[in-house]
Write an enzyme that holds these catalytic residues in place. Structure first.
Site, PDB file in Angstrom:
ATOM      1  N   ASP A   6      14.019 -40.719 -24.144  1.00  0.00           N
ATOM      2  CA  ASP A   6      13.110 -41.168 -25.796  1.00  0.00           C
ATOM      3  C   ASP A   6      12.389 -41.985 -26.187  1.00  0.00           C
ATOM      4  O   ASP A   6      12.384 -42.828 -25.220  1.00  0.00           O
ATOM      5  CB  ASP A   6      14.001 -40.791 -26.507  1.00  0.00           C
TER       6      ASP A   6
ATOM      7  N   GLU B 243      14.180 -39.712 -33.230  1.00  0.00           N
ATOM      8  CA  GLU B 243      14.865 -40.279 -34.278  1.00  0.00           C
ATOM      9  C   GLU B 243      15.051 -39.232 -35.536  1.00  0.00           C
ATOM     10  O   GLU B 243      16.069 -38.386 -36.361  1.00  0.00           O
ATOM     11  CB  GLU B 243      14.041 -41.082 -34.720  1.00  0.00           C
TER      12      GLU B 243
END
Length: 446
Positions: free
Chosen positions: A97, A167
């Site tokens: 990520d 997130e």
């Protein structure tokens, strides 16, 4: 389960320490030559979820330099998919990520971020890599380079994904919805790792069942009736009602859950009003709900809705002014495939040495949208592990009265990137080589 893992590691510890694999030297050399500089660039220039334009472009350009790599950009908005084929064999997905957080960096690092950016919510905020995703994507590049150089040791197809918006726990879903498992080779296995500030550098850990909790983000809008602060009886105070909701929510954990069954409800944001002497006409709460199984997750989410409605009724609010609960984003628990985790944990011991493979323990109820890649209906088996990010000397200093080790999402967050990248890429390379060794079966039952 934890006792089983500890027993296995103690048994392994009786064997001689493992020699570093030959490819670890090359990973270190890559870091010394250019990947360390790339980490510095990413750390100085973080980008918010679904706004990772420069980060994804840089990652795509670097992946295109890897011989044989086929790269596709803008998958799931800003995601990158890179495919490396090497004959018949298993398909393995490796995920990293890339997004930062709306946090002002106060780490004191010489390359601390000064960036500000407008997020998908339209709000401008400071941006920081306060969770270590910059190390994840650099380690993915290191792994891609090694696997391309080691084609004589494996067969099959590798799918490297650079994922946006972890997130916001939205990027994995976005990539899947955009055809990750239909437009590209579908994996039998999905692998990933996360740096852990609370774990010593050089060490790794993976659970043989649950790795991370579920998380659901919930908005609660509490309507009121505005009035003068001197005449509260003339209105309906949304601050008072929202405060009742905040307190009552904790009863879901302390009075409706068994004491040994984990769950967390956090009110992270409470906004209402503009002036001391005005009773506003609305309050807004932002809440996260976390659990370790789907039944608890559903119970807590339903409980939030029940409490909000109950507080509205308690305060005699009319039907058109009852609190409104909206579940805006969420992710299920991240569960490692047990046989796969046992197999690859043994590979970690063989590769890194038993002393560097520690029992995995949940130290909080953090969540990961990696879970979407390995949901039961996908048929994809998952292995997600943690990589230590803080040197032992820092922990020793903390024990002796020095500064506390900052947590993830803290403005003080800082980890040591070099050992994270080298250890993470070494561990990932070892895992992939084991799954894709010549002659390995391609079926999910392996």
């Amino acid at each position: 389960m934890r006792r089983t893992i500890i027993a296995a590691l103690l048994t392994a510890a009786a064997t001689p320490a493992a020699a570093a694999p030959d490819y670890q030297t090359q990973i270190q050399a890559d870091y010394d030559r250019d990947l360390g500089k790339l980490w510095d660039q990413f750390h100085r220039n973080p980008e918010l979820s679904f706004r990772e334009i420069k980060t994804s472009a840089t990652m795509a350009a670097e992946l295109r330099k890897v011989p044989g790599m086929q790269v596709t950009e803008k998958v799931g908005q800003t995601g990158v998919v890179a495919v490396l084929k090497n004959g018949a064999g298993p398909v393995v997905l490796i995920r990293a990520d890339m997004d930062g957080l709306p946090v002002e960096e106060k780490s004191g690092l010489p390359n601390a971020s000064k960036v500000r950016q407008v997020g998908v919510d339209g709000v401008e905020a400071p941006v920081m890599h306060a969770c270590g995703h910059d190390t994840h994507i650099v380690a993915l590049l290191a792994t891609a380079r090694r696997m391309a150089a080691l084609k004589d040791r494996w067969n099959g197809t590798l799918v490297f994904i650079v994922q946006p918006a972890e997130e916001r726990i939205a990027g994995a879903k976005a990539m899947i919805a955009d055809g990750l498992y239909t437009k590209f080779p579908k994996p039998q296995y999905a692998l990933g790792f996360h740096v852990a500030a609370a774990m010593e550098t050089g060490k790794v850990a993976a659970g043989e069942a649950i790795q991370y909790s579920s998380s659901d983000s919930i908005d609660i809008t509490v309507p009121g009736v505005g009035a003068h602060g001197a005449s509260p009886h003339m209105g309906k105070d949304p601050v008072y009602m929202a405060s009742q909701i905040v307190v009552a929510l904790q009863g879901l954990i302390s009075r409706e859950r068994p004491p040994l069954s984990p769950g967390v409800i956090t009110v992270g944001s409470f906004h209402s009003g503009l002036k001391h002497n005005i009773i506003s006409d609305e309050a807004k709460l932002q809440v996260t709900v976390r659990a370790n199984d789907e039944a608890t997750r559903a119970q807590l989410t339903a409980g939030v809705k029940r409490i909000a409605a109950g507080i509205g009724t308690l305060n005699a609010m009319p039907a058109d002014k009852m609190p409104v609960v909206t579940v805006i984003e969420g992710t299920p628990t991240t569960i490692n495939d047990t046989p796969l985790a046992k197999r690859l944990n043994a590979v970690m011991v063989d590769t890194l040495g038993a002393a560097n493979v520690v029992p995995f323990e949940q130290m909080g109820m953090g969540a990961e949208d990696f879970a979407y890649f390995v949901q039961p209906d996908t048929g994809v088996r998952g292995y997600y592990f943690a990589v230590g990010g803080t040197p032992k000397a820092v922990f020793d200093a903390e024990k002796n009265g020095g500064p506390a080790v900052p947590s993830h999402h803290s403005p003080l967050f800082k980890i040591t990137p070099e050992p994270v990248v080298v250890t993470g890429a070494t561990a990932m390379t070892a895992a992939v080589l084991d799954l894709m060794k010549p002659g390995a079966a391609t079926g999910a039952a392996q």
